[in-house]
Design a protein around this motif. Structure first.
Motif, mmCIF file in Angstrom:
data_model
loop_
_atom_site.group_PDB
_atom_site.id
_atom_site.type_symbol
_atom_site.label_atom_id
_atom_site.label_comp_id
_atom_site.label_asym_id
_atom_site.label_seq_id
_atom_site.Cartn_x
_atom_site.Cartn_y
_atom_site.Cartn_z
ATOM 1 N N ILE A 118 0.841 -1.203 0.000
ATOM 2 C CA ILE A 118 0.000 0.000 0.000
ATOM 3 C C ILE A 118 0.875 1.252 0.000
ATOM 4 N N ASP A 119 0.389 2.273 -0.673
ATOM 5 C CA ASP A 119 1.012 3.589 -0.656
ATOM 6 C C ASP A 119 -0.047 4.582 -0.201
ATOM 7 N N TRP A 120 0.158 5.185 0.974
ATOM 8 C CA TRP A 120 -0.808 6.115 1.544
ATOM 9 C C TRP A 120 -0.633 7.510 0.970
ATOM 10 N N LEU A 121 -1.756 8.201 0.781
ATOM 11 C CA LEU A 121 -1.779 9.558 0.240
ATOM 12 C C LEU A 121 -2.525 10.461 1.230
ATOM 13 N N ASP A 122 -3.107 11.562 0.751
ATOM 14 C CA ASP A 122 -3.804 12.526 1.601
ATOM 15 C C ASP A 122 -5.081 11.947 2.196
ATOM 16 N N LYS A 123 -5.477 12.510 3.331
ATOM 17 C CA LYS A 123 -6.758 12.129 3.928
ATOM 18 C C LYS A 123 -7.918 12.610 3.057
ATOM 19 N N VAL A 124 -9.000 11.863 3.106
ATOM 20 C CA VAL A 124 -10.231 12.213 2.396
ATOM 21 C C VAL A 124 -10.917 13.339 3.168
ATOM 22 N N THR A 125 -11.235 14.428 2.492
ATOM 23 C CA THR A 125 -11.905 15.540 3.141
ATOM 24 C C THR A 125 -13.375 15.211 3.367
ATOM 25 N N ASP A 126 -14.032 15.969 4.236
ATOM 26 C CA ASP A 126 -15.468 15.775 4.445
ATOM 27 C C ASP A 126 -16.239 16.000 3.148
ATOM 28 N N ALA A 127 -15.840 16.988 2.354
ATOM 29 C CA ALA A 127 -16.509 17.265 1.078
ATOM 30 C C ALA A 127 -16.349 16.081 0.122
ATOM 31 N N GLU A 128 -15.153 15.494 0.051
ATOM 32 C CA GLU A 128 -14.943 14.328 -0.803
ATOM 33 C C GLU A 128 -15.792 13.163 -0.314
ATOM 34 N N TYR A 129 -15.815 12.945 0.997
ATOM 35 C CA TYR A 129 -16.599 11.869 1.590
ATOM 36 C C TYR A 129 -18.083 11.997 1.231
ATOM 37 N N GLU A 130 -18.574 13.237 1.249
ATOM 38 C CA GLU A 130 -19.979 13.495 0.930
ATOM 39 C C GLU A 130 -20.256 13.540 -0.565
ATOM 40 N N GLY A 131 -19.203 13.403 -1.388
ATOM 41 C CA GLY A 131 -19.383 13.428 -2.844
ATOM 42 C C GLY A 131 -19.558 14.819 -3.405
#
Length: 133
Positions: A118-131
């Motif tokens: 696995i290669d980790w990147l940036d955290k998912v923002t709340d806006a991304e999570y909500e689509g």
């Protein structure tokens, strides 16, 4: 043959630098060299999710409980549920986690390449999570 008894495995909190929310990980297996496959059972509480990441040889998720969300880079957020199988291609940037109103558990299977799975990147923002991003 190697039998790993369920009562001998332990469940650990997921590292906060790669996950948002309450996530528990149970390492199920890691095949010895020259095999490359490993598997984990991951349980996400409502709203919890991974950071963006990739797998050099891809990843397969089998949803065993609850409802979840998955997204690949530049794709729509998709809802998944019990019995669904999600396959991410090698190197495909993605994230996955629970919906905001349900837990979600999946079995994740991936392979190592040059010692890494696995290669980790940036955290998912709340806006991304909500689509919304």
């Amino acid at each position: 043959m190697d039998i790993q008894r369920g009562e001998d495995r332990s469940i650990h909190p997921a590292p906060t630098e790669h996950f948002t929310g309450d996530v528990q990980i149970e390492w199920l297996f890691a095949a010895p060299d020259p095999a490359r496959v490993n598997g984990v059972r991951v349980t996400f509480q409502p709203g919890a999710r991974t950071a963006w990441h990739t797998h050099p040889l891809g990843q397969t998720l089998y949803i065993t409980e609850g409802k979840g969300r998955v997204q690949r880079d530049c794709g729509a957020v998709e809802e998944v549920g019990v019995g669904d199988v999600v396959m991410f291609a090698p190197g495909e940037k993605h994230w996955h986690g629970a919906t905001s109103d349900s837990t979600m558990t999946h079995i994740a299977v991936q392979e190592r390449l040059d010692g890494s799975h696995i290669d980790w990147l940036d955290k998912v923002t709340d806006a991304e999570y909500e689509g919304e991003a």
